[in-house]
Design an enzyme around this catalytic site. Structure first.
Site, PDB file in Angstrom:
ATOM      1  N   ASP A   1       3.474   2.224  -4.495  1.00 26.59           N
ATOM      2  CA  ASP A   1       2.553   2.952  -5.403  1.00 26.59           C
ATOM      3  C   ASP A   1       2.176   2.277  -6.572  1.00 26.59           C
ATOM      4  OD1 ASP A   1       1.087   4.667  -6.897  1.00 26.59           O
ATOM      5  OD2 ASP A   1       2.025   6.370  -6.260  1.00 26.59           O
ATOM      6  N   VAL A   2       0.987   1.673  -6.866  1.00 26.14           N
ATOM      7  CA  VAL A   2       0.670   0.635  -7.752  1.00 26.14           C
ATOM      8  C   VAL A   2       0.831   1.322  -9.234  1.00 26.14           C
ATOM      9  CG1 VAL A   2      -0.811  -0.795  -6.435  1.00 26.14           C
ATOM     10  CG2 VAL A   2      -1.779   1.178  -7.368  1.00 26.14           C
TER      11      VAL A   2
ATOM     12  N   ILE B   1     -20.116  -1.031   0.217  1.00 19.78           N
ATOM     13  CA  ILE B   1     -19.510  -1.668   1.314  1.00 19.78           C
ATOM     14  C   ILE B   1     -18.640  -0.613   2.157  1.00 19.78           C
ATOM     15  CG2 ILE B   1     -17.394  -3.226   1.760  1.00 19.78           C
ATOM     16  CD1 ILE B   1     -19.805  -4.511   0.002  1.00 19.78           C
TER      17      ILE B   1
ATOM     18  N   ASN C   1      -6.273  -4.813  -5.754  1.00 25.04           N
ATOM     19  CA  ASN C   1      -7.457  -4.197  -4.986  1.00 25.04           C
ATOM     20  C   ASN C   1      -7.344  -2.534  -4.951  1.00 25.04           C
ATOM     21  OD1 ASN C   1      -9.444  -4.007  -2.674  1.00 25.04           O
ATOM     22  ND2 ASN C   1      -7.470  -3.092  -1.782  1.00 25.04           N
TER      23      ASN C   1
ATOM     24  N   LYS D   1     -13.756   0.963 -13.710  1.00 23.20           N
ATOM     25  CA  LYS D   1     -14.121  -0.346 -13.329  1.00 23.20           C
ATOM     26  C   LYS D   1     -14.729  -1.136 -14.573  1.00 23.20           C
ATOM     27  CE  LYS D   1     -13.125  -0.033  -9.034  1.00 23.20           C
ATOM     28  NZ  LYS D   1     -11.642  -0.559  -8.375  1.00 23.20           N
TER      29      LYS D   1
ATOM     30  N   ASP E   1       0.915  -1.171  -0.117  1.00 24.80           N
ATOM     31  CA  ASP E   1      -0.006   0.037  -0.125  1.00 24.80           C
ATOM     32  C   ASP E   1       0.916   1.227  -0.097  1.00 24.80           C
ATOM     33  OD1 ASP E   1      -3.267   0.339   1.016  1.00 24.80           O
ATOM     34  OD2 ASP E   1      -1.952   1.989   0.858  1.00 24.80           O
TER      35      ASP E   1
ATOM     36  N   TYR F   1     -15.109   6.858 -12.736  1.00 28.45           N
ATOM     37  CA  TYR F   1     -14.972   5.538 -11.934  1.00 28.45           C
ATOM     38  C   TYR F   1     -15.473   4.380 -12.561  1.00 28.45           C
ATOM     39  CZ  TYR F   1     -15.167   2.694  -7.776  1.00 28.45           C
ATOM     40  OH  TYR F   1     -15.065   1.642  -6.866  1.00 28.45           O
TER      41      TYR F   1
ATOM     42  N   THR G   1     -16.487   0.967   3.791  1.00 24.78           N
ATOM     43  CA  THR G   1     -15.107   1.271   4.179  1.00 24.78           C
ATOM     44  C   THR G   1     -14.714   2.807   4.147  1.00 24.78           C
ATOM     45  OG1 THR G   1     -14.356   1.340   1.662  1.00 24.78           O
ATOM     46  CG2 THR G   1     -14.663  -0.939   2.665  1.00 24.78           C
TER      47      THR G   1
HETATM   48  N1  LIG Z   1     -15.946   0.192  -0.419  1.00 23.51           N
HETATM   49  C1  LIG Z   1     -16.962   0.208  -1.523  1.00 23.51           C
HETATM   50  O1  LIG Z   1     -18.130   0.476  -1.347  1.00 23.51           O
HETATM   51  C2  LIG Z   1     -16.459  -0.374  -2.860  1.00 23.51           C
HETATM   52  C3  LIG Z   1     -17.321  -0.743  -3.610  1.00 23.51           C
HETATM   53  C4  LIG Z   1     -16.927  -1.525  -5.082  1.00 23.51           C
HETATM   54  C5  LIG Z   1     -15.484  -1.372  -5.321  1.00 23.51           C
HETATM   55  N2  LIG Z   1     -14.686  -0.935  -4.396  1.00 23.51           N
HETATM   56  C6  LIG Z   1     -13.291  -1.255  -4.636  1.00 23.51           C
HETATM   57  O2  LIG Z   1     -12.366  -1.866  -3.655  1.00 23.51           O
HETATM   58  C7  LIG Z   1     -11.229  -1.563  -3.843  1.00 23.51           C
HETATM   59  C8  LIG Z   1     -10.806  -1.274  -2.248  1.00 23.51           C
HETATM   60  O3  LIG Z   1     -11.544  -0.160  -1.900  1.00 23.51           O
HETATM   61  P1  LIG Z   1     -11.933   0.133  -0.178  1.00 23.51           P
HETATM   62  O4  LIG Z   1     -13.406   0.385  -0.482  1.00 23.51           O
HETATM   63  O5  LIG Z   1     -11.345  -1.047   0.646  1.00 23.51           O
HETATM   64  O6  LIG Z   1     -11.006   1.537  -0.003  1.00 23.51           O
HETATM   65  P2  LIG Z   1     -10.208   2.139   0.840  1.00 23.51           P
HETATM   66  O7  LIG Z   1      -9.931   3.479   0.891  1.00 23.51           O
HETATM   67  O8  LIG Z   1     -10.500   1.678   2.285  1.00 23.51           O
HETATM   68  O9  LIG Z   1      -8.877   1.319   0.838  1.00 23.51           O
HETATM   69  C9  LIG Z   1      -8.241   1.436  -0.646  1.00 23.51           C
HETATM   70  C10 LIG Z   1      -6.695   1.359  -0.518  1.00 23.51           C
HETATM   71  O10 LIG Z   1      -5.804   1.529  -1.555  1.00 23.51           O
HETATM   72  C11 LIG Z   1      -4.758   2.268  -1.343  1.00 23.51           C
HETATM   73  N3  LIG Z   1      -4.375   3.016  -2.332  1.00 23.51           N
HETATM   74  C12 LIG Z   1      -4.796   3.983  -2.991  1.00 23.51           C
HETATM   75  N4  LIG Z   1      -4.265   4.410  -4.154  1.00 23.51           N
HETATM   76  C13 LIG Z   1      -2.934   3.739  -4.009  1.00 23.51           C
HETATM   77  C14 LIG Z   1      -1.740   3.722  -4.874  1.00 23.51           C
HETATM   78  N5  LIG Z   1      -1.723   4.526  -5.809  1.00 23.51           N
HETATM   79  N6  LIG Z   1      -1.032   2.690  -4.715  1.00 23.51           N
HETATM   80  C15 LIG Z   1      -1.141   1.603  -3.846  1.00 23.51           C
HETATM   81  N7  LIG Z   1      -2.381   1.749  -2.888  1.00 23.51           N
HETATM   82  C16 LIG Z   1      -3.037   2.707  -3.078  1.00 23.51           C
HETATM   83  C17 LIG Z   1      -5.190   3.037  -0.016  1.00 23.51           C
HETATM   84  O11 LIG Z   1      -4.081   3.661   0.489  1.00 23.51           O
HETATM   85  C18 LIG Z   1      -6.196   2.248   0.720  1.00 23.51           C
HETATM   86  O12 LIG Z   1      -5.302   1.518   1.856  1.00 23.51           O
HETATM   87  C19 LIG Z   1     -11.104  -0.335  -4.611  1.00 23.51           C
HETATM   88  O13 LIG Z   1     -10.601  -0.860  -6.041  1.00 23.51           O
HETATM   89  C20 LIG Z   1     -12.460   0.147  -4.737  1.00 23.51           C
HETATM   90  O14 LIG Z   1     -12.849   0.875  -5.858  1.00 23.51           O
HETATM   91  C21 LIG Z   1     -15.270  -0.520  -3.081  1.00 23.51           C
END
Ligand SMILES: NC(=O)c1ccc[n+]([C@@H]2O[C@H](COP(=O)([O-])OP(=O)(O)OC[C@H]3O[C@@H](n4cnc5c(N)ncnc54)[C@H](O)[C@@H]3O)[C@@H](O)[C@H]2O)c1
Length: 274
Positions: free
Chosen positions: A64-65, A196, A91, A165, A38, A161, A198
């Site tokens: 950084d991804v 979700i 993720n 996706k 992360d 977004y 988060t």
């Molecule tokens: N929470 C929801 O409702 C939801 C719904 C559908 C999809 N998603 C997807 O699930 C995945 C995780 O999201 P989440 O809800 O856990 O969010 P979150 O913000 O809790 O976690 C995302 C993580 O990604 C890290 N991150 C961001 N940019 C980065 C980078 N450039 N390099 C490395 N790490 C990086 C952040 O530091 C964080 O720890 C995402 O791809 C999001 O689009 C989430």
């Protein structure tokens, strides 16, 4: 599925928070050794501590991804440390909101870089390692890309977004076809979470007219999103938990899903069913 992943090694991006953290914890609980990455080092180390406290094995590296050289370095590091890579969970992601006429090119490119290009880079660099023979004779592997219900249908105020996706969804299917044709035993599937609970919801820009477009029933001008209120719009009436997605990730990582590739695992409380 106790011990379904014993001996396997998993690489999970964005694992300092939310769905990535829950997935890393769930994979470790099934016996996988988890390589947690992360940009958030504090959160990433916290995830490792949580896994270790539960008796699992994990290690953290900052990543950084969007940086290709770092992907190459870290995949090499995994192979040096463990001699194998079985599971990749792409993720890490961010949410950019904004009406299409207001989204800047910079916002658009950043959204695509972090949500899509990251998956391309991860797969490109992890696949050769995942194709290496394992000491225990295990062949193949599992690539899991976290898409969204926003990769299945459109949402006002979320064009960048949704585009990102949707791209993850079809990147997944194309890679699944390549791996199937190569007969390498590597599967590639996408996961489509609904609403979700988060921290991502607190990070979205909800300024001005946008929040009404984005959420329909939200308070215009509100600068935070009440995920419970949004989740109440799901047919089941509530938001999901990160663990709900972690369970799906474990299933796709394990041999229980051996005949699944190029598929979409939707975990959304019925959000897309109507
Ligand atoms: N929470 C929801 O409702 C939801 C719904 C559908 C999809 N998603 C997807 O699930 C995945 C995780 O999201 P989440 O809800 O856990 O969010 P979150 O913000 O809790 O976690 C995302 C993580 O990604 C890290 N991150 C961001 N940019 C980065 C980078 N450039 N390099 C490395 N790490 C990086 C952040 O530091 C964080 O720890 C995402 O791809 C999001 O689009 C989430």
């Amino acid at each position: 599925m106790m011990g379904a992943l014993t001996g396997r090694v998993a690489f999970v991006t964005g694992a300092a928070s939310g769905i990535g953290r829950a997935s890393a914890i769930a994979l470790a609980a099934e016996g996988a050794t988890v390589f947690v990455t992360d940009i958030d080092a504090e959160g990433g180390r916290e995830t490792v501590a949580m896994i270790e406290a539960a008796g699992g094995t994990a290690t953290f590296r900052a990543q950084d991804v969007v940086e290709e050289p770092r992907w190459a370095e870290l995949v090499t590091r995994v192979m040096d440390l463990y001699g194998r890579l079985d599971i990749l969970v792409n993720n890490a992601g961010i949410g950019t909101s904004g009406l299409i006429t207001e989204v800047t090119l910079e916002q658009w490119n950043r959204q695509m870089d972090i949500n899509v290009t990251s998956c391309f880079l991860g797969i490109k660099h992890a696949l050769p390692a995942m194709r290496q023979p394992r000491p225990d004779g295990h062949v193949g592997g599992s690539i899991i890309n976290i898409s969204s219900v926003a990769g299945l249908g459109g949402s006002a105020g979320m064009s960048a977004y949704c585009a990102s996706k949707g791209a993850v969804r079809l990147l997944t299917k194309a890679v699944a076809m390549e791996c199937a044709a190569a007969r390498d035993g590597i599967r590639c599937n996408s996961v489509h979470p609904g609403i979700i609970d988060t921290p991502i919801w607190q990070k979205l820009d909800t300024s001005g007219a946008l929040s009404a477009a984005l959420l329909g029933s939200s308070q215009p001008g509100a600068n935070t999103i009440d995920v419970d209120a949004v989740g109440a719009g799901a047919p089941v009436g509530y938001a999901g938990r990160p663990e709900d997605i972690g369970a799906g990730v474990v299933f796709l990582a394990s041999d229980a899903s051996r005949y699944m590739t190029g598929s979409e695992l939707v975990i959304d409380g019925g959000w897309t069913a109507h």
